[in-house]
Design a protein around this motif. Structure first.
Motif, short mmCIF file in Angstrom:
data_model
loop_
_atom_site.label_atom_id
_atom_site.label_comp_id
_atom_site.label_asym_id
_atom_site.label_seq_id
_atom_site.Cartn_x
_atom_site.Cartn_y
_atom_site.Cartn_z
N UNK A 1 0.83 -1.21 0.00
CA UNK A 1 0.00 0.00 0.00
C UNK A 1 0.87 1.26 0.00
N UNK A 2 1.96 1.25 0.76
CA UNK A 2 2.81 2.44 0.86
C UNK A 2 3.76 2.60 -0.31
N UNK A 3 4.40 1.52 -0.74
CA UNK A 3 5.38 1.67 -1.81
C UNK A 3 4.90 1.09 -3.14
N UNK A 4 4.11 0.06 -3.10
CA UNK A 4 3.63 -0.56 -4.34
C UNK A 4 4.77 -1.17 -5.11
N UNK A 5 4.58 -1.24 -6.40
CA UNK A 5 5.64 -1.72 -7.29
C UNK A 5 6.16 -0.51 -8.04
N UNK A 6 7.44 -0.21 -7.92
CA UNK A 6 8.03 0.98 -8.53
C UNK A 6 8.17 0.84 -10.04
N UNK A 7 7.92 -0.35 -10.58
CA UNK A 7 8.11 -0.57 -12.01
C UNK A 7 6.91 -0.16 -12.84
N UNK A 8 5.75 0.02 -12.22
CA UNK A 8 4.54 0.32 -12.98
C UNK A 8 3.76 1.43 -12.30
N UNK A 9 3.41 2.46 -13.04
CA UNK A 9 2.64 3.57 -12.48
C UNK A 9 1.32 3.14 -11.90
N UNK A 10 0.69 2.13 -12.51
CA UNK A 10 -0.60 1.65 -12.04
C UNK A 10 -0.52 1.04 -10.64
N UNK A 11 0.61 0.43 -10.32
CA UNK A 11 0.76 -0.23 -9.02
C UNK A 11 1.63 0.56 -8.04
N UNK A 12 2.00 1.79 -8.40
CA UNK A 12 2.74 2.62 -7.45
C UNK A 12 1.91 2.77 -6.19
N UNK A 13 2.59 2.79 -5.06
CA UNK A 13 1.92 2.98 -3.79
C UNK A 13 1.82 4.44 -3.42
#
Length: 165
Positions: free
Chosen positions: A98-110
């Motif tokens: 929730x806080x960081x997400x996946x840094x590789x994809x804007x859609x999954x950024x936290x």
């Protein structure tokens, strides 16, 4: 300025949901059946006790929807307001995602990468120059503090003190 707190719940998707937890998205509540272990006591119905937890809003998988709820508070920081985003939960409950997400994809950024982007864009819009922003992203775990933005920072033990800061 008025103080305002929100209690938001992000439910982590899971393959096998617990039959003991029922999430009601529209009503922004969660019902938890508690097994008290007292099913055989006289006069007991044998049914578990249910506790209801109420929230301002419940989120499922959508990182953008969660961030949209937080964005006004984050932008208020630019006007001098204080803002804290706290993720709490057990191990593997989805706090880091929730806080960081996946840094590789804007859609999954936290929340953190989205906040950094929105705050720097707003400062640039307000001032006309590219800002230099300093941020901290800490994890508190097992009585230790770790800076998640610095690979070389050591874990620091937390201590209690009676001295004022």
């Amino acid at each position: 300025a008025a103080e305002h707190s929100q209690l938001l719940l992000r439910v982590r998707p899971c393959e096998k949901p617990s039959p003991m937890v029922t999430v009601h998205d529209r009503e922004a509540k969660v019902e938890v059946a508690l097994d008290t272990g007292h099913h055989s006591s006289p006069g007991s119905s044998g049914a578990p006790t249910t506790t209801t937890l109420h929230f301002d809003k419940v989120f499922r998988e959508d990182q953008q929807e969660l961030f949209a709820q937080l964005q006004p508070a984050l932008l208020a920081c630019l006007g001098g307001a204080s803002c804290t985003v706290l993720a709490h939960g057990g191990p593997q409950s989805g706090k880091s995602f929730a806080l960081s997400g996946l840094f590789t994809s804007g859609e999954t950024h936290g929340i953190a990468p989205r906040a950094i982007q929105v705050i720097t864009e707003e400062i640039e819009r307000m001032t006309g120059s590219v800002p230099a922003v300093e941020a901290s992203f800490f994890e508190l775990q097992q009585d230790a503090v770790c800076d998640l933005l610095s690979a070389s920072a050591p874990r620091v033990a937390m201590r209690e003190t009676t001295q004022p800061p």
